[in-house]
Write an enzyme that holds these catalytic residues in place. Structure first.
Site, mmCIF file in Angstrom:
data_model
loop_
_atom_site.group_PDB
_atom_site.id
_atom_site.type_symbol
_atom_site.label_atom_id
_atom_site.label_comp_id
_atom_site.label_asym_id
_atom_site.label_seq_id
_atom_site.Cartn_x
_atom_site.Cartn_y
_atom_site.Cartn_z
ATOM 1 N N ARG A 176 0.822 -1.219 0.000
ATOM 2 C CA ARG A 176 0.000 0.000 0.000
ATOM 3 C C ARG A 176 0.856 1.269 0.000
ATOM 4 N NH1 ARG A 176 -5.244 -0.999 3.878
ATOM 5 N NH2 ARG A 176 -6.324 -2.368 2.420
ATOM 6 N N LYS A 216 -14.366 -9.423 8.750
ATOM 7 C CA LYS A 216 -15.238 -8.250 8.927
ATOM 8 C C LYS A 216 -16.629 -8.610 8.425
ATOM 9 C CE LYS A 216 -11.435 -5.034 8.315
ATOM 10 N NZ LYS A 216 -10.719 -4.395 7.197
ATOM 11 N N GLY A 255 -6.454 -5.826 2.412
ATOM 12 C CA GLY A 255 -5.118 -5.787 2.994
ATOM 13 C C GLY A 255 -4.614 -7.167 3.392
ATOM 14 N N GLY A 311 -13.054 -3.886 1.608
ATOM 15 C CA GLY A 311 -14.445 -3.478 1.727
ATOM 16 C C GLY A 311 -14.852 -2.477 0.647
HETATM 17 P P1 ADP Z 1 -9.219 -8.341 4.127
HETATM 18 O O1 ADP Z 1 -8.253 -7.438 4.864
HETATM 19 O O2 ADP Z 1 -8.529 -9.119 3.051
HETATM 20 O O3 ADP Z 1 -10.436 -7.614 3.640
HETATM 21 P P2 ADP Z 1 -10.405 -9.224 6.610
HETATM 22 O O4 ADP Z 1 -9.788 -8.069 7.284
HETATM 23 O O5 ADP Z 1 -11.886 -9.271 6.500
HETATM 24 O O6 ADP Z 1 -9.749 -9.459 5.166
HETATM 25 O O7 ADP Z 1 -10.037 -10.573 7.395
HETATM 26 C C1 ADP Z 1 -8.744 -11.062 7.478
HETATM 27 C C2 ADP Z 1 -8.542 -11.859 8.747
HETATM 28 O O8 ADP Z 1 -9.538 -12.847 8.885
HETATM 29 C C3 ADP Z 1 -7.220 -12.577 8.762
HETATM 30 O O9 ADP Z 1 -6.441 -12.049 9.807
HETATM 31 C C4 ADP Z 1 -7.598 -14.042 9.026
HETATM 32 O O10 ADP Z 1 -6.746 -14.661 9.952
HETATM 33 C C5 ADP Z 1 -8.968 -13.923 9.578
HETATM 34 N N1 ADP Z 1 -9.809 -15.134 9.406
HETATM 35 C C6 ADP Z 1 -10.324 -15.631 8.284
HETATM 36 N N2 ADP Z 1 -11.038 -16.742 8.531
HETATM 37 C C7 ADP Z 1 -10.994 -16.963 9.861
HETATM 38 C C8 ADP Z 1 -11.526 -17.937 10.748
HETATM 39 N N3 ADP Z 1 -12.257 -18.954 10.310
HETATM 40 N N4 ADP Z 1 -11.245 -17.822 12.057
HETATM 41 C C9 ADP Z 1 -10.496 -16.786 12.508
HETATM 42 N N5 ADP Z 1 -9.960 -15.855 11.739
HETATM 43 C C10 ADP Z 1 -10.195 -15.924 10.422
HETATM 44 MG MG MG Z 2 -8.269 -6.656 6.877
#
Ligand code: ADP
Ligand code: MG
Length: 399
Positions: free
Chosen positions: A40, A202, A355, A379
């Site tokens: 980023r 999220k 991220g 998001g």
């Molecule tokens: P992004 O940043 O790609 O949009 P998010 O912030 O929504 O993704 O989520 C990322 C986090 O979700 C990671 O730290 C991952 O470890 C966690 N995660 C995904 N699936 C699970 C799960 N089943 N249990 C706990 N943590 C999870």
């Molecule tokens: Mg994230």
């Protein structure tokens, strides 16, 4: 996006000596105070470079994490200022605060072509509250506003929304311009079949965005933390996994309406240790026992999901399939990452956003060049592709 809304749409001479506030997205993953992924930061280089070259005085600002109005040392932007200095090869000034006398005088002392980075915007709760006074203070630092924070554009906060009312010129950074151009094409004419892969934690944000995108997609593969709300809605027991109760009703409806589209996990990797960890990792079918938490999709689910990620159409992926940071729970995510890369090589249009998703791709040994587009937004990308107007984009104008 119209050319004149881009930061480069004005004559170069316009910027000489002007103070330009650039809202960047330097919300990078950190381990303690060590930056583990600086994609980023590097994505903002073209805009910063351009502005310094044309003699602007550049003021950068970002949030990191969720300090919720408190000064949390591990969420300081100091390491980012350091990394940015390294990648740009210039000294980036860091006043260590966000607003107030010290920043005001620092902003006035900036010379043409110099760069300053403010402290974490979310050290002030007024940022997310879109507070008018705080917006005014931020705006008083500069003459021109630039949004180079695509990943935060779906939020109407002081730095992405409130402060922009004080500027005549509100322009898009080069990276934001690129994102909009690419994603707009995808909205208008997605190559079919259009497969959406969603995971991560999220839950509330993502299920909200899913409402829209699900109508456009041919298939939605749901893994990660997001899956448990759907599984619970289907009546499957989800053990200790968290469920977004407010969304259950909607999920039930969606499962009925889009029976064919929504693909859910059929097995899980789980453990009885609450925070992950090494204790007795087991794999079972779709039911999760009451004392267990699932941290990854199981092998049957991987096969099922991979069968839908083919070398044709469009694949949009946001959110890891599990707690990929721990090796015991990274198989689902890395398998999807490899299938995603293979789909790119075979001719699919592949888009990755988020991220943590970007960090997961890297950990899986897949190159960024093995995706058609790597978005800086999770998001934001999700909502944009769902057809929502993003506050931070709708404010752009040059008059
Ligand atoms: P992004 O940043 O790609 O949009 P998010 O912030 O929504 O993704 O989520 C990322 C986090 O979700 C990671 O730290 C991952 O470890 C966690 N995660 C995904 N699936 C699970 C799960 N089943 N249990 C706990 N943590 C999870
Ligand atoms: Mg994230």
């Amino acid at each position: 996006m119209k050319k004149k809304l881009l930061v480069t749409g004005l004559p170069d001479s316009f910027y000489e000596g002007k103070r330009v506030f650039v809202r960047v997205d330097f919300n990078v993953p950190v381990n303690g105070t060590e930056i583990t992924e600086d994609y980023r930061i590097r994505r903002a280089i073209p805009t910063i470079d351009y502005l310094t070259r044309v003699g602007a005085r550049v003021i950068l600002a970002s949030h990191m994490g969720r300090p919720k109005g408190r000064r949390i040392g591990d969420l300081s932007m100091a390491p980012v200022a350091q990394r940015l200095s390294e990648v740009l090869g210039i000294e980036v000034r860091f006043p260590g605060v966000v607003v107030g006398k010290k920043v005001e005088s620092a902003s006035k002392k900036l010379k043409n072509g110099e760069v300053m980075l403010l402290e974490n915007l979310r050290y002030h709760s007024e940022e997310t509250a879109n507070d008018a006074g705080f917006s005014q203070k931020l705006a008083s630092l500069a003459d021109i506003y630039v949004n180079e924070a695509f990943g935060t554009s779906h939020r109407a906060h002081a730095s992405t929304y409130g402060m922009t009312a004080h500027f005549e010129k509100k322009l898009a950074g080069l990276m934001v311009g690129n994102e909009i151009k690419f994603l707009n094409r995808l909205i208008r004419r997605p190559k079919k079949p259009y497969v959406v892969v969603v995971g991560g934690m999220k839950i509330k944000d993502k299920i909200g965005a899913l409402r829209n995108i699900i109508k456009r997609a041919d298939r939605v593969l749901v893994g990660g933390g997001v899956a448990f709300t759907f599984l619970a809605a289907r009546g499957v027991s989800v053990g200790r996994c968290s469920v977004e109760k407010d969304m259950l009703e909607w999920a039930r409806g969606a499962l009925a309406t889009y029976r064919e589209k929504i693909v859910l996990p059929v097995d899980h990797v789980m453990t009885e240790a609450a925070g992950g960890g090494k204790r007795s990792v087991v794999i079972t079918g779709d039911e999760i026992p009451d004392d267990m938490t699932a941290f990854d999709i199981g092998p049957k689910t991987v096969d099922k999901f991979v069968s839908h990620i083919r070398g044709e159409g469009t694949v949009f992926w946001n959110g890891p399939m599990g707690l990929f940071e721990e090796d015991d729970f990274s198989n689902g995510t890395s398998s999807i990452a490899r299938a995603f890369a293979l789909a790119t090589w075979r001719g699919a249009t592949t888009v990755l956003g988020g991220g943590d998703s970007v960090a997961a791709l890297k950990k899986s040994g897949v190159n960024f060049s093995e995706a058609t587009h790597v978005s800086t937004g999770g998001g934001a990308c999700f909502e944009f592709l769902g057809g929502s107007e993003l506050p931070g984009i709708s404010i752009l104008s040059d008059s």
